[in-house]
Design a protein around this motif. Structure first.
Motif, PDB file in Angstrom:
ATOM      1  N   TYR A 106       0.838  -1.191   0.000  1.00 34.49           N
ATOM      2  CA  TYR A 106       0.000   0.000   0.000  1.00 34.49           C
ATOM      3  C   TYR A 106       0.878   1.249   0.000  1.00 34.49           C
ATOM      4  CZ  TYR A 106       0.886  -0.353   5.061  1.00 34.49           C
ATOM      5  OH  TYR A 106       1.475  -0.454   6.295  1.00 34.49           O
ATOM      6  N   ASN A 108       0.025   4.645   1.334  1.00 37.15           N
ATOM      7  CA  ASN A 108      -0.075   5.639   2.393  1.00 37.15           C
ATOM      8  C   ASN A 108      -0.145   5.000   3.776  1.00 37.15           C
ATOM      9  OD1 ASN A 108      -0.350   7.837   0.431  1.00 37.15           O
ATOM     10  ND2 ASN A 108      -2.395   6.965   0.047  1.00 37.15           N
ATOM     11  N   ILE A 109       0.414   5.699   4.754  1.00 38.11           N
ATOM     12  CA  ILE A 109       0.367   5.202   6.129  1.00 38.11           C
ATOM     13  C   ILE A 109      -1.081   4.991   6.571  1.00 38.11           C
ATOM     14  CG2 ILE A 109       0.957   5.699   8.545  1.00 38.11           C
ATOM     15  CD1 ILE A 109       3.364   5.111   6.770  1.00 38.11           C
ATOM     16  N   GLU A 110      -1.962   5.859   6.088  1.00 38.39           N
ATOM     17  CA  GLU A 110      -3.385   5.748   6.452  1.00 38.39           C
ATOM     18  C   GLU A 110      -3.988   4.435   5.990  1.00 38.39           C
ATOM     19  OE1 GLU A 110      -2.055   8.312   4.766  1.00 38.39           O
ATOM     20  OE2 GLU A 110      -1.887   9.700   6.451  1.00 38.39           O
ATOM     21  N   ASP A 111      -3.358   3.809   4.988  1.00 40.96           N
ATOM     22  CA  ASP A 111      -3.880   2.534   4.476  1.00 40.96           C
ATOM     23  C   ASP A 111      -3.491   1.351   5.363  1.00 40.96           C
ATOM     24  OD1 ASP A 111      -4.951   3.840   2.265  1.00 40.96           O
ATOM     25  OD2 ASP A 111      -3.070   3.681   1.156  1.00 40.96           O
ATOM     26  N   SER A 112      -2.577   1.592   6.292  1.00 42.60           N
ATOM     27  CA  SER A 112      -2.180   0.525   7.220  1.00 42.60           C
ATOM     28  C   SER A 112      -3.317   0.273   8.200  1.00 42.60           C
ATOM     29  CB  SER A 112      -0.916   0.929   7.986  1.00 42.60           C
ATOM     30  OG  SER A 112      -0.688   0.051   9.071  1.00 42.60           O
ATOM     31  N   GLY A 115      -2.001   2.062  11.348  1.00 43.03           N
ATOM     32  CA  GLY A 115      -1.209   3.276  11.245  1.00 43.03           C
ATOM     33  C   GLY A 115       0.286   3.001  11.346  1.00 43.03           C
ATOM     34  N   TRP A 116       1.005   3.922  12.009  1.00 38.48           N
ATOM     35  CA  TRP A 116       2.450   3.776  12.142  1.00 38.48           C
ATOM     36  C   TRP A 116       2.830   2.522  12.913  1.00 38.48           C
ATOM     37  CZ3 TRP A 116       6.194   5.868   9.506  1.00 38.48           C
ATOM     38  CH2 TRP A 116       5.982   7.103   8.883  1.00 38.48           C
ATOM     39  N   VAL A 119       3.020  -0.240  10.527  1.00 41.56           N
ATOM     40  CA  VAL A 119       4.223  -0.203   9.689  1.00 41.56           C
ATOM     41  C   VAL A 119       5.412  -0.804  10.441  1.00 41.56           C
ATOM     42  CG1 VAL A 119       5.878   1.302   8.519  1.00 41.56           C
ATOM     43  CG2 VAL A 119       3.422   1.800   8.374  1.00 41.56           C
ATOM     44  N   HIS A 190       3.891  -1.425   3.648  1.00 39.24           N
ATOM     45  CA  HIS A 190       4.038  -0.120   3.004  1.00 39.24           C
ATOM     46  C   HIS A 190       5.106  -0.210   1.919  1.00 39.24           C
ATOM     47  CE1 HIS A 190       5.136   4.164   2.605  1.00 39.24           C
ATOM     48  NE2 HIS A 190       3.884   4.380   2.958  1.00 39.24           N
ATOM     49  N   THR A 193       8.555   1.093   2.842  1.00 40.43           N
ATOM     50  CA  THR A 193       9.124   0.172   3.837  1.00 40.43           C
ATOM     51  C   THR A 193       9.664  -1.068   3.152  1.00 40.43           C
ATOM     52  OG1 THR A 193       7.527   0.944   5.499  1.00 40.43           O
ATOM     53  CG2 THR A 193       8.639  -1.151   5.940  1.00 40.43           C
TER      54      THR A 193
END
Length: 298
Positions: A106, A108-112, A115-116, A119, A190, A193
């Motif tokens: 994915y 964007n971080i928002e797609d996790s 979130g962080w 990741v 990500h 990442t």
């Protein structure tokens, strides 16, 4: 890999290489581009970090070890450069599947999902997942039915240099890379990442062949570093892990590195120089090394 492909498309392939009428998302064009990018990227990673490690980390006194081959560095580089293009062919197939959207990568971080935290968690799970898979693939490659054909070329380098890191038979090299590629098809990750982890694991592979055994004391029996992997090359059936010692301990293949006991290649060279090992001058090797060599060459 689509991040890299999009970048080189925008800055190089589209303006300077391909006809303007050939769409960037056309499958055949993507495959050609991925072949070019994968081969060049692998070569740059290998030669850049291998060279830096060889000149600034590797202890050149190891080249005086009796099991260091004549012209070994040139042989390692030649074997790796010959193998990398073949390894890239099936690798590009997996990269192509990523680019076409079949993975769980994915943007964007928002797609996790978390979130962080998600990741960071994915980075840790990537390391543990790939370490587990590579351990069992590596053990499989030591099975007598496949070892001589596939994995033995890599064990030609008993006292390895950083350039031995990618000097594999192509099938061997690809098999041990599969866990890196299948992870993003199984778990969310990500894209940046993943790219960073992919570079990092290649640098790590170089580092465990660099002959630098310095590890903080509290990590010596946790991290499968250069000391552990050196003993794998020397003694053959120990320390199959990639990053950690966990699976070697579970699988009964863990060996405390000989260098931690004052019996490693560096110690061997020092004793050779001091004349403590007079028999080495006649080409005789450590008894355990000779025994292991004779067993695996049957």
């Amino acid at each position: 890999m689509d991040l890299v492909l999009n970048y080189v498309d925008s800055n190089f392939f589209t303006p300077y290489v391909y006809p303007a009428t050939w769409p960037e998302d056309e499958p055949f064009r993507q495959i050609i581009s991925l072949l070019v990018v994968t081969n060049l990227g692998a070569l740059v990673l290998y030669l850049l970090f291998g060279t830096l490690s060889y000149y600034f980390v590797f202890d050149h006194s190891l080249k005086q070890h009796p099991q260091f081959l004549e012209n070994q560095v040139q042989l390692e580089i030649k074997y790796a450069i010959q193998s990398l293009p073949w390894i890239s062919i099936p690798t590009v197939g997996l990269f192509f599947a990523e680019v076409r959207g079949y993975s769980r990568l994915y943007d964007n971080i928002e797609d996790s999902p978390y979130g962080w935290f998600g990741v960071i968690l994915s980075m840790l799970s990537f390391l543990f997942f790939t370490d587990m898979c590579i351990y069992w693939i590596h053990r499989f490659l030591h099975h007598k039915l496949v070892y001589k054909r596939l994995h033995k070329p890599h064990h030609r380098w008993k006292v390895a240099t950083p350039f031995a890191s990618h000097a594999f038979h192509p099938v061997d090299g690809f098999l041990q890379s599969i866990p890196y590629h299948i992870y993003p098809f199984l778990f969310p990750l990500h894209k940046v990442t993943y790219l960073g982890l992919y570079i990092a694991v290649n640098v790590w592979t170089i580092s465990i062949h660099d002959g630098d055994y310095r590890v903080p004391d509290f990590l010596k029996h946790i991290i499968n570093g250069s000391a552990h992997h050196t003993d794998h090359h020397l003694y053959f059936d120990y320390n199959y892990g990639q990053y950690f010692t966990l699976w070697d301990k579970i699988g009964g293949s863990y060996k405390n590195p000989s260098s931690f006991e004052g019996k490693g290649p560096h110690d061997y060279v020092k004793k050779l120089k001091s004349g403590e090992l007079a028999n080495i001058k006649n080409g005789h090797m450590d008894e355990e090394v000779v025994k292991k060599d004779s067993l695996k060459n049957k």
